[in-house]
Design an enzyme around this catalytic site. Sequence first.
Site, PDB file in Angstrom:
ATOM      1  N   ASP A 280       0.862  -1.166   0.000  1.00 11.37           N
ATOM      2  CA  ASP A 280       0.000   0.000   0.000  1.00 11.37           C
ATOM      3  C   ASP A 280       0.913   1.236   0.000  1.00 11.37           C
ATOM      4  O   ASP A 280       2.138   1.131   0.131  1.00 11.37           O
ATOM      5  CB  ASP A 280      -0.963  -0.010   1.200  1.00 11.37           C
ATOM      6  CG  ASP A 280      -2.181   0.874   0.932  1.00 11.37           C
ATOM      7  OD1 ASP A 280      -2.132   1.702  -0.002  1.00 11.37           O
ATOM      8  OD2 ASP A 280      -3.191   0.752   1.650  1.00 11.37           O
TER       9      ASP A 280
HETATM   10  C1  BGC Z   1      -4.973   3.265   0.153  1.00 12.11           C
HETATM   11  C2  BGC Z   1      -5.210   2.225  -0.907  1.00 12.11           C
HETATM   12  C3  BGC Z   1      -5.034   2.817  -2.276  1.00 12.11           C
HETATM   13  C4  BGC Z   1      -3.677   3.441  -2.374  1.00 12.11           C
HETATM   14  C5  BGC Z   1      -3.371   4.026  -3.747  1.00 12.11           C
HETATM   15  C6  BGC Z   1      -3.712   4.056  -0.080  1.00 12.11           C
HETATM   16  O1  BGC Z   1      -3.619   5.143   0.767  1.00 12.11           O
HETATM   17  O2  BGC Z   1      -4.938   2.647   1.410  1.00 12.11           O
HETATM   18  O3  BGC Z   1      -6.468   1.664  -0.753  1.00 12.11           O
HETATM   19  O4  BGC Z   1      -5.215   1.835  -3.248  1.00 12.11           O
HETATM   20  O5  BGC Z   1      -3.595   4.481  -1.419  1.00 12.11           O
HETATM   21  O6  BGC Z   1      -4.097   5.152  -3.995  1.00 12.11           O
END
Ligand code: BGC
Length: 759
Positions: A280
């Site tokens: 993530d």
């Molecule tokens: C979130 C994810 C997301 C990623 C990319 C993160 O902060 O937890 O769910 O896919 O950002 O945008």
Amino acid sequence: MKKSLLALLLMAFCLNVSAQIKPMNEYIDSLMAKMTFQEKIGQLNLLPANDATTGISANSPLMENLKKGQLGAILNMRGADQIRQTQEIAVNQTRMGIPLIFGLDVIHGYETIFPVPLAMACSWDLASIERGARIAATEASADGINWTYSPMVDIALDARWGRIVEGAGEDPFLGSKIAAAYVRGYQGNLAKNNEILACIKHFGLYGAAEAGRDYNTVDMSRIRMYNQYLPPYKAAVEAGAGSVMSSFNVVDGVPATANHWLLSDLLRQQWGFNGFVVTDYGSIYEMNEHGIGDLQTSAVQALKAGTDMDMCTEAYTGTLEKSLKEGHITMADIDKACRRVLEAKYKLGLFTDPYKYCDNSRRANEIYTSANKQAARDMAAESFVLLKNQDNILPLKKNGTIALIGPLADTHYLTGSWACAPVFEKYSTLKEAMSRALDGKAKLLYAQGCNVVSDAKLQEAGSLGRPIDRVDDKQAGKEALKIARKADVIICAMGEEGEMSGESSSRADLELFDVQKALLAELVKTGKPVILLNFSGRPTVLNWESKNVQAIMNVWFGGSEAADAICDVIFGDKVPCGKLTVSMPQTTGQEPLYYNHLPTGRPVSEGIDVYKKFKSNYLDVRNDPLYPFGFGLSYTTFSYGNMTLSSNSMNAVPASEGGITAKVTVTNTGNYDGYEVVQMYIHDIYASISRPVKELKGFQRIFLKKGESKEVTFQITPDLLKFYNQSLDYVLEPGDFEVMIGPDSSDQHLQKAKFSVNN
Ligand code: BGC
């Protein structure tokens, strides 16, 4: 004649194209044989563009990384032309010419925005959910995207956690079916240019953040993981999802991103996942905050655990060379990860055609089309949950005077969290849609009535730059009361702002906000019938409201077509059919609240109104939810005939025997045609471990014309009764079980019968 010649030429072309490329392993072997160490770790690097609309700057680190061959994928870039230009750099200006993957959070639609995932789940309509994902993939790919960070399949039991909005709710059985539907919808066979790579997230257990506070600690027994939290991830893996995103939280004390047991033993070895794992956003960096080590140490641990791609920390490109030299990792570790990323590119067809997803002619015909809008509108109407409808006040007739009041009544921002390519000015406000729907047949009066919340800072924090106008609460309230007194019926559009649920949007109080509640009370005092439309990305506490307003419909955040869909239902063109996939609490202090809990040694039966000393209950509130899992009203009514079982016992082996058939006849006894979701729950009465009081094990969404009856059949197979025991073996334990069938999960609505499984 001409046509067949064209077809032949086309076929020859296609054959030629596919003939150019060797089978995957061979192709990647030969590619990797030519790659330098730096080029290999470059494939593991994912960086953000963050400039989807304005174009990339030639001197940005993104470009530097790209030109050096130090980039495997980009997130947050949109537009077929811009993506093509960037892809051209990867293909023509880097030594290996390896194409990039382009990812985006296409969570519930693209420009055509579907309801938030929690709302879509409340439709229980797997085919429409799959179709929604298909449409999202088509629109996103028409704009250059070939990878979505969806589906989010985290089980969430605590409504304080804002990200409950992104998942399917509290149930692992339904959650698994929905997870698989999304994957099928996004990916298809990954053959066509409108089929894109899915990413299962957030692996794992992210939804179990303590106290519902986002990014907080998770701690859980393996038994609970296996039986309650892991099934949707597993189902999405089995549906063939090409990638998995590791979560921010710790699992067994180790950050998921560096958790070898989670990413390698469980995901790959036990479940057979053969795609790649991405972190993530910034997860490797965050391992420092978790107290695991500096960036270099964290990168080593992440890679060794099975994390292939680093989202946005440049930890791999920045430190792995040093770690190799120092002997912390081996070339084989890098090769493994690099191969997985290259395999994904191969499966997407990017080695055959790097520009497969860069067709700028698609945009005009495939994005925000009337067919897509209609699908989103239909899905929105299916997702609304009618919680109360006293004296059948709904549907409303189109006559008289209607007062539309509330901070959500005239805003374009009804899309909710993760609206990834919104064009808000194209989307109607409820006021606009309603005046269109009424078409002069009834008089429509409007007043905002109040702010979303009196605390301006809180409102601002929950708006992500798309705020609803601030007003003077006193003055606005007066205006609202003035029009309310002139009206025959009052429709209140109230609730949260769209970004008050979602990432980093936890709430410690789930009541309707202060000023809205105060205004609602004043409106109720007028004596006019009040209909509450509750906009929310999570269960709201509606205790007072449930006693004082005539009707409540939970409309969540219904997407780009939400406003029209609400009118479809309010005025009876469509009949509500959504059912909750999350329990609605009576008070915030009940959270986490979920129907499929374990029994305690001191249980209190459902529906018991009085406090019982030395039992597992509260002094000040019943254990029951205000509205249970599976609950939702219709404009029509359904009656359930007696449930029958084909037998009271079955044999544990052979498992293929088929088990017991449970049947019930459901009749539409009301005045509208409508859908009913018939639900089957099972309780394993005695087992080697304590088992939930009930678990959803089957459902059927059926359409019944008024007066029509249908026999609904459920097959209780031995497989359906299996669970993970103390040794984490997936077993069927012979013994006594209870089957329950009904319209929702509450005991008072379920018919029950016992059966046994023989050795
Ligand atoms: C979130 C994810 C997301 C990623 C990319 C993160 O902060 O937890 O769910 O896919 O950002 O945008």
